[in-house]
Scaffold this motif. Structure first.
Motif, PDB file in Angstrom:
ATOM      1  N   TYR A 167     -16.853 -26.399 -46.497  1.00 34.47           N
ATOM      2  CA  TYR A 167     -16.417 -27.666 -47.115  1.00 34.47           C
ATOM      3  C   TYR A 167     -15.545 -28.459 -46.148  1.00 34.47           C
ATOM      4  O   TYR A 167     -15.754 -29.656 -45.953  1.00 34.47           O
ATOM      5  CB  TYR A 167     -15.652 -27.342 -48.394  1.00 34.47           C
ATOM      6  N   TRP A 168     -14.568 -27.794 -45.538  1.00 35.55           N
ATOM      7  CA  TRP A 168     -13.620 -28.503 -44.672  1.00 35.55           C
ATOM      8  C   TRP A 168     -14.153 -28.709 -43.263  1.00 35.55           C
ATOM      9  O   TRP A 168     -13.922 -29.768 -42.658  1.00 35.55           O
ATOM     10  CB  TRP A 168     -12.285 -27.759 -44.639  1.00 35.55           C
ATOM     11  N   ARG A 197     -16.427 -31.674 -43.220  1.00 37.45           N
ATOM     12  CA  ARG A 197     -15.898 -32.875 -43.866  1.00 37.45           C
ATOM     13  C   ARG A 197     -15.697 -34.066 -42.923  1.00 37.45           C
ATOM     14  O   ARG A 197     -15.944 -35.208 -43.326  1.00 37.45           O
ATOM     15  CB  ARG A 197     -14.571 -32.530 -44.551  1.00 37.45           C
TER      16      ARG A 197
END
Length: 200
Positions: A40-41, A44
């Motif tokens: 997710y990060w 991103r």
């Protein structure tokens, strides 16, 4: 001459993801644990810069964790992600509106993907307090990249030394200071208010 205030959004005016919001995301994805959040990060920044849209981002996340998200699940993930970032600090919103009412020159600089930026524009009228809204997804640069701050400085038409940048991340504040801006590491609305009293 009154100084210009350049605000970060998340962690200052808007709140970071809640535990409930994070749990909804992992439930929607059907995947939990560090692998999900690592992907997710790590993926991103291009999403924030507008290099990829929401569906493209979530397909990349799926590939990174060895999952398969169909179109329905991707739509649900985009919605859950927006919801997880949608809470605001009413005290800070009131402060922004107060500053705007007194004629304070202000701008907003946020690392934010297009879907979330559009959501905020549709649901938060106080964004109109900022004549300059520097959304990473639309300018192609994200904090702490130097170009993000330079874009803001040019848009604000103000010398760097007349800009006070407010952010809850020290690395973002240091990047603004490296360009010649003044920096305030945000902790509480009260401390920010005191700093603004001195920023004339």
């Amino acid at each position: 001459m009154t100084g210009t205030v350049l605000f970060d959004l998340f962690g200052v005016i808007a709140r970071h993801q809640s535990t409930e919001g994070k749990n909804r995301l992992t439930r929607t994805a059907g995947v939990a644990g560090p692998a999900f959040w690592d992907a997710y990060w790590e993926l991103r920044p291009p999403y924030d810069r507008g290099d990829v849209n929401g569906p493209g981002y979530w397909r990349q996340v799926a590939d990174a964790i060895g999952a398969c998200f169909d179109d329905r699940r991707i739509t649900d993930l985009v919605e859950a992600d927006i919801a997880s970032w949608s809470a605001v600090d009413d005290t800070m919103v009131a402060l922004v509106e107060e500053l705007a009412a007194t004629g304070r020159h202000m701008g907003l600089l946020s690392n934010i993907p297009e879907e979330l930026a559009s959501h905020y524009e549709a649901h938060h009228a106080w964004l109109k307090c900022f004549p300059v809204r520097a959304f990473s997804c639309r300018m192609g640069h994200a904090k702490p990249e130097r170009e993000a701050y330079e874009w803001c400085q040019h848009a604000l038409r103000t010398e760097p030394g007349r800009i006070l940048f407010v952010d809850d991340r020290a690395d973002n504040v240091r990047a603004a200071e490296a360009l010649g801006m003044q920096g305030h590491l945000f902790t509480t609305p009260g401390r920010l208010r005191q700093a603004l009293i001195q920023w004339v």
